[in-house]
Design a protein around this motif. Structure first.
Motif, PDB file in Angstrom:
ATOM      1  N   PRO A  22      87.002  -2.601  30.669  1.00 51.99           N
ATOM      2  CA  PRO A  22      85.536  -2.580  30.814  1.00 51.99           C
ATOM      3  C   PRO A  22      84.880  -1.294  30.326  1.00 51.99           C
ATOM      4  CG  PRO A  22      86.593  -3.420  32.803  1.00 51.99           C
ATOM      5  CD  PRO A  22      87.685  -2.886  31.925  1.00 51.99           C
ATOM      6  N   LEU A  23      85.581  -0.173  30.419  1.00 50.41           N
ATOM      7  CA  LEU A  23      84.997   1.115  30.043  1.00 50.41           C
ATOM      8  C   LEU A  23      85.334   1.540  28.614  1.00 50.41           C
ATOM      9  CD1 LEU A  23      85.601   3.171  33.326  1.00 50.41           C
ATOM     10  CD2 LEU A  23      83.518   2.010  32.578  1.00 50.41           C
ATOM     11  N   PHE A  24      85.999   0.674  27.862  1.00 47.90           N
ATOM     12  CA  PHE A  24      86.406   1.053  26.510  1.00 47.90           C
ATOM     13  C   PHE A  24      85.199   1.369  25.633  1.00 47.90           C
ATOM     14  CE2 PHE A  24      87.130  -0.196  22.078  1.00 47.90           C
ATOM     15  CZ  PHE A  24      88.121   0.713  21.736  1.00 47.90           C
ATOM     16  N   GLY A  25      84.180   0.524  25.659  1.00 50.99           N
ATOM     17  CA  GLY A  25      82.997   0.725  24.823  1.00 50.99           C
ATOM     18  C   GLY A  25      82.288   2.036  25.141  1.00 50.99           C
ATOM     19  N   ILE A  26      82.115   2.323  26.445  1.00 50.47           N
ATOM     20  CA  ILE A  26      81.450   3.561  26.851  1.00 50.47           C
ATOM     21  C   ILE A  26      82.277   4.777  26.441  1.00 50.47           C
ATOM     22  CG2 ILE A  26      80.718   4.944  28.839  1.00 50.47           C
ATOM     23  CD1 ILE A  26      79.927   2.381  30.226  1.00 50.47           C
ATOM     24  N   ALA A  27      83.597   4.712  26.702  1.00 48.06           N
ATOM     25  CA  ALA A  27      84.476   5.832  26.364  1.00 48.06           C
ATOM     26  C   ALA A  27      84.480   6.101  24.857  1.00 48.06           C
ATOM     27  CB  ALA A  27      85.892   5.546  26.857  1.00 48.06           C
ATOM     28  N   THR A  61      83.921  -7.513  18.836  1.00 49.16           N
ATOM     29  CA  THR A  61      82.636  -7.996  18.342  1.00 49.16           C
ATOM     30  C   THR A  61      81.504  -7.127  18.885  1.00 49.16           C
ATOM     31  OG1 THR A  61      82.250  -9.494  20.218  1.00 49.16           O
ATOM     32  CG2 THR A  61      83.512 -10.356  18.339  1.00 49.16           C
ATOM     33  N   TYR A  62      80.362  -7.181  18.218  1.00 42.13           N
ATOM     34  CA  TYR A  62      79.219  -6.395  18.689  1.00 42.13           C
ATOM     35  C   TYR A  62      78.778  -6.861  20.070  1.00 42.13           C
ATOM     36  CZ  TYR A  62      74.578  -4.496  19.237  1.00 42.13           C
ATOM     37  OH  TYR A  62      73.472  -3.855  19.741  1.00 42.13           O
ATOM     38  N   GLU A  63      78.872  -8.170  20.313  1.00 44.87           N
ATOM     39  CA  GLU A  63      78.469  -8.703  21.610  1.00 44.87           C
ATOM     40  C   GLU A  63      79.325  -8.112  22.732  1.00 44.87           C
ATOM     41  OE1 GLU A  63      78.900 -10.458  18.876  1.00 44.87           O
ATOM     42  OE2 GLU A  63      76.798 -11.059  18.531  1.00 44.87           O
ATOM     43  N   GLN A  64      80.633  -8.004  22.500  1.00 44.29           N
ATOM     44  CA  GLN A  64      81.525  -7.397  23.493  1.00 44.29           C
ATOM     45  C   GLN A  64      81.180  -5.927  23.703  1.00 44.29           C
ATOM     46  OE1 GLN A  64      85.184  -8.478  21.357  1.00 44.29           O
ATOM     47  NE2 GLN A  64      85.850  -9.590  23.188  1.00 44.29           N
ATOM     48  N   TYR A  65      80.935  -5.233  22.608  1.00 44.24           N
ATOM     49  CA  TYR A  65      80.590  -3.811  22.683  1.00 44.24           C
ATOM     50  C   TYR A  65      79.277  -3.610  23.441  1.00 44.24           C
ATOM     51  CZ  TYR A  65      79.020   0.791  21.149  1.00 44.24           C
ATOM     52  OH  TYR A  65      78.538   2.082  21.119  1.00 44.24           O
ATOM     53  N   ALA A  66      78.280  -4.425  23.127  1.00 43.41           N
ATOM     54  CA  ALA A  66      76.976  -4.306  23.783  1.00 43.41           C
ATOM     55  C   ALA A  66      77.101  -4.554  25.288  1.00 43.41           C
ATOM     56  CB  ALA A  66      75.983  -5.289  23.164  1.00 43.41           C
ATOM     57  N   LEU A  67      77.952  -5.504  25.655  1.00 44.94           N
ATOM     58  CA  LEU A  67      78.150  -5.814  27.070  1.00 44.94           C
ATOM     59  C   LEU A  67      78.824  -4.648  27.790  1.00 44.94           C
ATOM     60  CD1 LEU A  67      77.877  -7.942  29.303  1.00 44.94           C
ATOM     61  CD2 LEU A  67      80.128  -8.809  28.643  1.00 44.94           C
ATOM     62  N   GLN A  68      79.835  -4.058  27.170  1.00 43.87           N
ATOM     63  CA  GLN A  68      80.558  -2.954  27.795  1.00 43.87           C
ATOM     64  C   GLN A  68      79.695  -1.692  27.903  1.00 43.87           C
ATOM     65  OE1 GLN A  68      84.395  -2.133  26.106  1.00 43.87           O
ATOM     66  NE2 GLN A  68      85.211  -4.163  26.562  1.00 43.87           N
ATOM     67  N   THR A  69      78.792  -1.488  26.952  1.00 45.03           N
ATOM     68  CA  THR A  69      77.968  -0.279  26.965  1.00 45.03           C
ATOM     69  C   THR A  69      76.616  -0.486  27.641  1.00 45.03           C
ATOM     70  OG1 THR A  69      77.162  -0.833  24.734  1.00 45.03           O
ATOM     71  CG2 THR A  69      79.035   0.688  24.888  1.00 45.03           C
ATOM     72  N   LEU A  70      76.430  -1.643  28.261  1.00 46.52           N
ATOM     73  CA  LEU A  70      75.164  -1.914  28.939  1.00 46.52           C
ATOM     74  C   LEU A  70      74.833  -0.849  29.998  1.00 46.52           C
ATOM     75  CD1 LEU A  70      72.757  -3.815  29.221  1.00 46.52           C
ATOM     76  CD2 LEU A  70      74.087  -5.161  30.863  1.00 46.52           C
ATOM     77  N   PRO A  71      75.800  -0.414  30.832  1.00 49.22           N
ATOM     78  CA  PRO A  71      75.479   0.648  31.805  1.00 49.22           C
ATOM     79  C   PRO A  71      74.987   1.929  31.133  1.00 49.22           C
ATOM     80  CG  PRO A  71      77.560  -0.401  32.367  1.00 49.22           C
ATOM     81  CD  PRO A  71      77.184  -0.898  31.005  1.00 49.22           C
ATOM     82  N   LEU A  72      75.535   2.253  29.964  1.00 48.46           N
ATOM     83  CA  LEU A  72      75.100   3.443  29.236  1.00 48.46           C
ATOM     84  C   LEU A  72      73.669   3.282  28.756  1.00 48.46           C
ATOM     85  CD1 LEU A  72      75.963   6.183  28.120  1.00 48.46           C
ATOM     86  CD2 LEU A  72      76.778   5.020  26.063  1.00 48.46           C
ATOM     87  N   GLY A 115      67.858   4.522  29.584  1.00 50.80           N
ATOM     88  CA  GLY A 115      66.506   4.083  29.919  1.00 50.80           C
ATOM     89  C   GLY A 115      65.912   4.913  31.046  1.00 50.80           C
ATOM     90  N   VAL A 116      66.740   5.238  32.019  1.00 52.65           N
ATOM     91  CA  VAL A 116      66.279   6.081  33.136  1.00 52.65           C
ATOM     92  C   VAL A 116      65.986   7.501  32.649  1.00 52.65           C
ATOM     93  CG1 VAL A 116      66.921   7.105  35.347  1.00 52.65           C
ATOM     94  CG2 VAL A 116      67.517   4.721  34.848  1.00 52.65           C
ATOM     95  N   ILE A 117      66.859   8.010  31.779  1.00 53.87           N
ATOM     96  CA  ILE A 117      66.690   9.363  31.259  1.00 53.87           C
ATOM     97  C   ILE A 117      65.394   9.497  30.470  1.00 53.87           C
ATOM     98  CG2 ILE A 117      67.633  11.062  29.638  1.00 53.87           C
ATOM     99  CD1 ILE A 117      70.413  10.151  30.489  1.00 53.87           C
ATOM    100  N   ILE A 118      65.020   8.441  29.735  1.00 56.84           N
ATOM    101  CA  ILE A 118      63.794   8.479  28.952  1.00 56.84           C
ATOM    102  C   ILE A 118      62.573   8.716  29.840  1.00 56.84           C
ATOM    103  CG2 ILE A 118      62.228   7.029  27.569  1.00 56.84           C
ATOM    104  CD1 ILE A 118      64.684   5.884  26.201  1.00 56.84           C
ATOM    105  N   VAL A 119      62.637   8.192  31.074  1.00 55.34           N
ATOM    106  CA  VAL A 119      61.536   8.404  32.015  1.00 55.34           C
ATOM    107  C   VAL A 119      61.321   9.891  32.261  1.00 55.34           C
ATOM    108  CG1 VAL A 119      60.713   7.955  34.357  1.00 55.34           C
ATOM    109  CG2 VAL A 119      61.925   6.163  33.106  1.00 55.34           C
ATOM    110  N   LEU A 120      62.403  10.676  32.162  1.00 56.64           N
ATOM    111  CA  LEU A 120      62.316  12.121  32.401  1.00 56.64           C
ATOM    112  C   LEU A 120      61.498  12.835  31.339  1.00 56.64           C
ATOM    113  CD1 LEU A 120      65.984  12.870  33.528  1.00 56.64           C
ATOM    114  CD2 LEU A 120      63.960  12.519  34.957  1.00 56.64           C
ATOM    115  N   LEU A 121      61.152  12.133  30.249  1.00 58.78           N
ATOM    116  CA  LEU A 121      60.291  12.734  29.242  1.00 58.78           C
ATOM    117  C   LEU A 121      58.913  13.049  29.817  1.00 58.78           C
ATOM    118  CD1 LEU A 121      61.122  10.547  26.112  1.00 58.78           C
ATOM    119  CD2 LEU A 121      61.841  12.887  26.557  1.00 58.78           C
ATOM    120  N   GLU A 133      71.404   1.366  30.139  1.00 62.16           N
ATOM    121  CA  GLU A 133      70.541   1.418  31.316  1.00 62.16           C
ATOM    122  C   GLU A 133      70.318   2.862  31.759  1.00 62.16           C
ATOM    123  OE1 GLU A 133      68.959  -1.057  32.674  1.00 62.16           O
ATOM    124  OE2 GLU A 133      69.839  -2.599  31.387  1.00 62.16           O
ATOM    125  N   THR A 134      71.362   3.665  31.685  1.00 58.28           N
ATOM    126  CA  THR A 134      71.242   5.081  32.052  1.00 58.28           C
ATOM    127  C   THR A 134      70.296   5.815  31.120  1.00 58.28           C
ATOM    128  OG1 THR A 134      73.507   5.078  32.907  1.00 58.28           O
ATOM    129  CG2 THR A 134      72.532   7.219  32.426  1.00 58.28           C
TER     130      THR A 134
END
Length: 237
Positions: free
Chosen positions: A12-17, A59-70, A75-81, A72-73
């Motif tokens: 599950p963490l392969f994409g993020i790593a 596949t890109y779909e698998q990669y996008a799914l694995q990196t979804l938490p990244l 997105g939160v960081i952008i609020v800090l602008l 989302e994070t």
């Protein structure tokens, strides 16, 4: 060998790593090469991630799914602008009329640069819808292209390429034409090169970063309003 690769990419963490590792490595390379424009971390990291996906068969779909938490994070960081915007509020307020004029001219110029040549060459509706939102943030550009019938994947590539070009060459181009005010530099980078340009502006100064954030946000809103109008006018003629 294939089974071993399949087992790794199934983690599950392969994409993020892989994403973090590629970006850290690209940033290190960029710094070692004294910030060479063509070795910008976003460009190199994107290339490296693409190679990883091709090598592992993910596949890109698998990669996008694995990196979804990244995502989302981020997105939160952008609020800090909002923090640098708050700190520079008085400076932004004092330049209000100039910012409004520059924003409108910049958004119109970005739209014109995307549509003029393709229109003259007889490009179809799909291509125009794909190109039109190139200077907006990726999320806005992709959503707008999808609603207008553009090719979403191509829009994403164009948006990222626009951001990288602005971040790499934007400051030098602005200096070459005599623009040295950090407010103007930041606003230009934010309007023309969205989030990637904004990140580059923060490397210059907090003032440039704050104005880039403002330009990025307001240009996204203005792009949503102007693109449908521009496409309707083009189709009318």
């Amino acid at each position: 060998m294939t089974d071993w690769i399949d087992q790794i990419q199934a983690q599950p963490l392969f994409g993020i790593a892989a994403t973090i590792f590629c970006y850290v490595l690209a940033t290190s390379l960029w710094k070692r090469c004294n910030g060479v424009a063509l070795l910008h971390p976003v460009l190199i990291a994107t290339t490296m991630v693409s190679v990883v996906l091709l090598a592992t068969g993910m596949t890109y779909e698998q990669y996008a799914l694995q990196t979804l938490p990244l995502n989302e994070t981020l997105g939160v960081i952008i609020v800090l602008l909002a923090v640098p915007l708050y700190r520079q509020f008085n400076l932004i307020k004092s330049a209000g009329s100039a910012v409004a004029l520059a924003l409108f001219v910049g958004s119109a110029a970005a739209l014109a640069s995307a549509l003029t040549l393709p229109t003259l060459l007889g490009a179809g509706d799909e291509l125009l819808a794909t190109l039109a939102p190139k200077s907006a943030t990726a999320a806005v550009a992709v959503e707008l292209a999808q609603r207008l019938g553009g090719v979403v994947g191509l829009t994403a590539v164009i948006v990222i390429s626009t951001g990288i070009f602005g971040a790499v060459f934007g400051p030098a181009i602005l200096r070459a034409v005599g623009v040295h005010d950090q407010r103007a530099i930041g606003l230009a980078l934010g309007v023309a090169s969205h989030a990637i340009g904004t990140a580059r502006a923060f490397q210059i100064s907090e003032t440039a970063g704050a104005f880039a954030s403002l330009g990025m946000i307001l240009n996204a809103l203005l792009t949503i309003a102007l693109v449908p109008i521009a496409l309707k006018l083009i189709l009318a003629f």
